[in-house]
Design a protein around this motif. Structure first.
Motif, PDB file in Angstrom:
ATOM      1  N   MET A 174       0.818  -1.217   0.000  1.00 14.69           N
ATOM      2  CA  MET A 174       0.000   0.000   0.000  1.00 14.69           C
ATOM      3  C   MET A 174       0.853   1.269   0.000  1.00 14.69           C
ATOM      4  N   PRO A 175       1.904   1.362   0.870  1.00 15.62           N
ATOM      5  CA  PRO A 175       2.757   2.566   0.809  1.00 15.62           C
ATOM      6  C   PRO A 175       3.431   2.735  -0.547  1.00 15.62           C
ATOM      7  N   LEU A 176       3.824   1.585  -1.178  1.00  8.74           N
ATOM      8  CA  LEU A 176       4.464   1.690  -2.483  1.00  8.74           C
ATOM      9  C   LEU A 176       3.492   2.218  -3.534  1.00  8.74           C
ATOM     10  N   LYS A 177       2.232   1.787  -3.453  1.00  7.07           N
ATOM     11  CA  LYS A 177       1.240   2.280  -4.395  1.00  7.07           C
ATOM     12  C   LYS A 177       0.996   3.769  -4.194  1.00  7.07           C
ATOM     13  N   ARG A 178       0.920   4.176  -2.933  1.00  4.25           N
ATOM     14  CA  ARG A 178       0.727   5.602  -2.659  1.00  4.25           C
ATOM     15  C   ARG A 178       1.906   6.418  -3.188  1.00  4.25           C
ATOM     16  N   PHE A 179       3.110   5.899  -2.950  1.00  4.76           N
ATOM     17  CA  PHE A 179       4.286   6.624  -3.449  1.00  4.76           C
ATOM     18  C   PHE A 179       4.289   6.663  -4.966  1.00  4.76           C
ATOM     19  N   HIS A 180       3.872   5.566  -5.599  1.00  4.96           N
ATOM     20  CA  HIS A 180       3.822   5.538  -7.068  1.00  4.96           C
ATOM     21  C   HIS A 180       2.838   6.569  -7.595  1.00  4.96           C
ATOM     22  N   ARG A 181       1.661   6.652  -6.960  1.00  7.14           N
ATOM     23  CA  ARG A 181       0.689   7.665  -7.379  1.00  7.14           C
ATOM     24  C   ARG A 181       1.212   9.070  -7.104  1.00  7.14           C
ATOM     25  N   PHE A 182       1.858   9.241  -5.928  1.00 12.02           N
ATOM     26  CA  PHE A 182       2.392  10.562  -5.591  1.00 12.02           C
ATOM     27  C   PHE A 182       3.486  10.976  -6.562  1.00 12.02           C
ATOM     28  N   ARG A 183       4.303  10.000  -7.000  1.00 13.52           N
ATOM     29  CA  ARG A 183       5.413  10.300  -7.909  1.00 13.52           C
ATOM     30  C   ARG A 183       4.923  10.780  -9.262  1.00 13.52           C
ATOM     31  N   HIS A 184       3.713  10.417  -9.640  1.00 10.25           N
ATOM     32  CA  HIS A 184       3.165  10.810 -10.945  1.00 10.25           C
ATOM     33  C   HIS A 184       2.261  12.035 -10.863  1.00 10.25           C
ATOM     34  N   THR A 185       2.204  12.664  -9.688  1.00 15.35           N
ATOM     35  CA  THR A 185       1.378  13.865  -9.576  1.00 15.35           C
ATOM     36  C   THR A 185       2.121  15.057 -10.160  1.00 15.35           C
ATOM     37  N   LEU A 186       1.346  16.035 -10.621  1.00 12.65           N
ATOM     38  CA  LEU A 186       1.932  17.251 -11.186  1.00 12.65           C
ATOM     39  C   LEU A 186       2.670  18.049 -10.125  1.00 12.65           C
ATOM     40  N   ALA A 187       2.160  18.059  -8.898  1.00  9.26           N
ATOM     41  CA  ALA A 187       2.822  18.791  -7.812  1.00  9.26           C
ATOM     42  C   ALA A 187       4.216  18.230  -7.554  1.00  9.26           C
ATOM     43  N   PHE A 188       4.346  16.901  -7.558  1.00  5.54           N
ATOM     44  CA  PHE A 188       5.664  16.287  -7.343  1.00  5.54           C
ATOM     45  C   PHE A 188       6.620  16.638  -8.471  1.00  5.54           C
ATOM     46  N   ARG A 189       6.143  16.572  -9.719  1.00  4.20           N
ATOM     47  CA  ARG A 189       7.030  16.887 -10.847  1.00  4.20           C
ATOM     48  C   ARG A 189       7.459  18.349 -10.823  1.00  4.20           C
ATOM     49  N   LEU A 190       6.527  19.250 -10.493  1.00  7.31           N
ATOM     50  CA  LEU A 190       6.903  20.662 -10.401  1.00  7.31           C
ATOM     51  C   LEU A 190       7.912  20.892  -9.285  1.00  7.31           C
ATOM     52  N   THR A 191       7.692  20.222  -8.135  1.00  7.70           N
ATOM     53  CA  THR A 191       8.637  20.351  -7.018  1.00  7.70           C
ATOM     54  C   THR A 191      10.010  19.831  -7.416  1.00  7.70           C
ATOM     55  N   LEU A 192      10.037  18.692  -8.118  1.00  3.57           N
ATOM     56  CA  LEU A 192      11.312  18.108  -8.543  1.00  3.57           C
ATOM     57  C   LEU A 192      12.041  19.038  -9.508  1.00  3.57           C
ATOM     58  N   TRP A 193      11.331  19.572 -10.483  1.00  7.26           N
ATOM     59  CA  TRP A 193      11.964  20.484 -11.441  1.00  7.26           C
ATOM     60  C   TRP A 193      12.472  21.740 -10.741  1.00  7.26           C
ATOM     61  N   TYR A 194      11.649  22.288  -9.854  1.00  7.55           N
ATOM     62  CA  TYR A 194      12.079  23.492  -9.138  1.00  7.55           C
ATOM     63  C   TYR A 194      13.318  23.196  -8.298  1.00  7.55           C
ATOM     64  N   GLY A 195      13.313  22.057  -7.574  1.00  8.57           N
ATOM     65  CA  GLY A 195      14.456  21.715  -6.739  1.00  8.57           C
ATOM     66  C   GLY A 195      15.713  21.509  -7.554  1.00  8.57           C
ATOM     67  N   VAL A 196      15.596  20.806  -8.699  1.00  8.18           N
ATOM     68  CA  VAL A 196      16.768  20.554  -9.537  1.00  8.18           C
ATOM     69  C   VAL A 196      17.325  21.856 -10.112  1.00  8.18           C
ATOM     70  N   ILE A 197      16.444  22.704 -10.631  1.00 10.75           N
ATOM     71  CA  ILE A 197      16.904  23.973 -11.219  1.00 10.75           C
ATOM     72  C   ILE A 197      17.521  24.871 -10.158  1.00 10.75           C
ATOM     73  N   PHE A 198      16.868  24.954  -8.983  1.00 12.18           N
ATOM     74  CA  PHE A 198      17.395  25.810  -7.914  1.00 12.18           C
ATOM     75  C   PHE A 198      18.732  25.285  -7.411  1.00 12.18           C
ATOM     76  N   THR A 199      18.846  23.942  -7.270  1.00  9.89           N
ATOM     77  CA  THR A 199      20.096  23.350  -6.795  1.00  9.89           C
ATOM     78  C   THR A 199      21.224  23.559  -7.798  1.00  9.89           C
ATOM     79  N   LEU A 200      20.941  23.331  -9.093  1.00 12.41           N
ATOM     80  CA  LEU A 200      21.971  23.530 -10.115  1.00 12.41           C
ATOM     81  C   LEU A 200      22.406  24.993 -10.182  1.00 12.41           C
ATOM     82  N   SER A 201      21.445  25.893 -10.059  1.00 13.14           N
ATOM     83  CA  SER A 201      21.791  27.318 -10.078  1.00 13.14           C
ATOM     84  C   SER A 201      22.673  27.678  -8.891  1.00 13.14           C
TER      85      SER A 201
END
Length: 349
Positions: A1-28
């Motif tokens: 069940m936790p793996l399924k929740r994480f899988h669904r969370f990983r495909h959310t738009l909020a997670f992808r936006l957070t990941l992109w923001y974190g990667v860009i901010f970290t690289l900068s």
């Protein structure tokens, strides 16, 4: 069940936006720190080279003013004051032969570089090189400079202090990068959730409408951004759908009412004929009346279908001449049953 929740969370738009923001901010941030580190390294090396050049110029002035003996004494005293394991002084001939040195116990592996001597002989005033010695944990900065006729001064200085400073800077940089990654993740999640809050409200409203709450609408704020324009468009679409459903319900009610009268008459005729009919002519008359009523029902159904096709834009509409008397006659036939039910006499001329 936790793996399924994480899988669904990983495909959310909020997670992808957070990941992109974190990667860009970290690289900068990493790029900014790296540039700052390179600048600091050059500044520190320039400062060290300038200190060594000042020593070369002082000893050169001392040689011209007081002679070689004072130069030898000064080199020994300078090395002892700064630490014989941190700096050394060596006076050489243009061929690399040693004239006089400070305490070289910690610098036995360092000789006179022939390439530096050739560059000085070629006209260069000062030559620098950086050495990595096998028995020393820190690099050494070496400077060669001509201080008088037939005399070359070699000064070596340990870069231990500079390297310790840069090492402390790298440690601070590493800790700072970890904090930046965590901070960028939290800020990115907050900004993503805030940016997508309007979409979540639109989704919630759509779910409520799908459950039957047709009066539900998305709340409109004063912000004129893309989400609010989406909410406005969504509300307008729902209003249009609500109007169409209301109109369809009214049309359905009207059709049901209009078709009920002919069907009732058909049933009444059939029932009367069955109970009172005696001759063949009476049955034929009843059949003729039933056929007329069926034709009216067919005309009503065809008219309804044509109206629906026209509203849906699927009808193949073409312009042609129309006999208005025939249209008026068909209209009279269509509404004759309704008029009779309401006691209205209709006459078509």
């Amino acid at each position: 069940m936790p793996l399924k929740r994480f899988h669904r969370f990983r495909h959310t738009l909020a997670f992808r936006l957070t990941l992109w923001y974190g990667v860009i901010f970290t690289l900068s941030s990493f790029t900014a720190f790296l540039i700052f580190y390179i600048v600091i390294s050059y500044v520190i090396q320039g400062r060290t080279d300038q200190q060594i050049l000042n020593e070369v110029d002082e000893i050169s002035s001392l040689l011209s003013l007081k002679g070689i003996s004072d130069v030898n004494t000064t080199m020994v005293l300078e090395a002892e004051s700064e630490g014989v394991d941190q700096v050394f002084f060596r006076l050489l001939t243009p061929e690399g032969d040693e004239i006089h040195t400070s305490n070289m116990a910690s610098w036995r592996d360092i000789g006179a570089a022939r390439s530096a001597l050739r560059r000085l002989a070629g006209g260069e005033r000062r030559v620098f090189e950086t050495l990595t010695l096998p028995k020393r944990p820190h690099k050494v900065r070496i400077a060669y400079g001509t201080i008088g006729p037939g005399k070359i001064l070699q000064i070596g200085q340990s870069l231990e202090e500079d390297e310790r400073f840069l090492e402390a800077f790298r440690e601070i940089f590493g800790i700072g990068m970890v904090l930046i990654i965590l901070f960028s993740g939290l800020i990115g999640w907050f900004m993503a959730k805030r940016a997508l809050s309007g979409i979540e409200e639109v989704t919630s409203t759509a779910l409520d409408i799908s459950r039957g709450d047709m009066d539900r609408r998305v709340r409109i704020t004063a912000k004129n951004d893309e989400i609010q324009r989406l909410a406005t468009t969504f509300n307008a679409m729902v209003d249009r759908i609500h109007v169409l459903m209301t109109e369809m319900r009214e049309v359905t009610d009207n059709i049901a009412h209009d078709m009920r009268s002919p069907i009732t008459r058909i049933r009444g005729l059939a029932e009367t004929t069955l109970t009172t009919g005696r001759s063949r002519k009476e049955y034929e008359a009843t059949a003729a009346q039933i056929m007329e009523e069926c034709d009216r029902l067919i005309n009503m159904a065809n008219t309804t279908l044509e109206i629906s096709e026209s509203e849906a834009g699927a009808a193949d509409l073409r312009r042609q001449k129309v006999d208005l008397s025939l249209v008026a006659g068909e209209a009279c036939d269509l509404f004759q049953a309704i008029a009779e039910d309401k006691g209205i006499a209709m006459t078509c001329l």
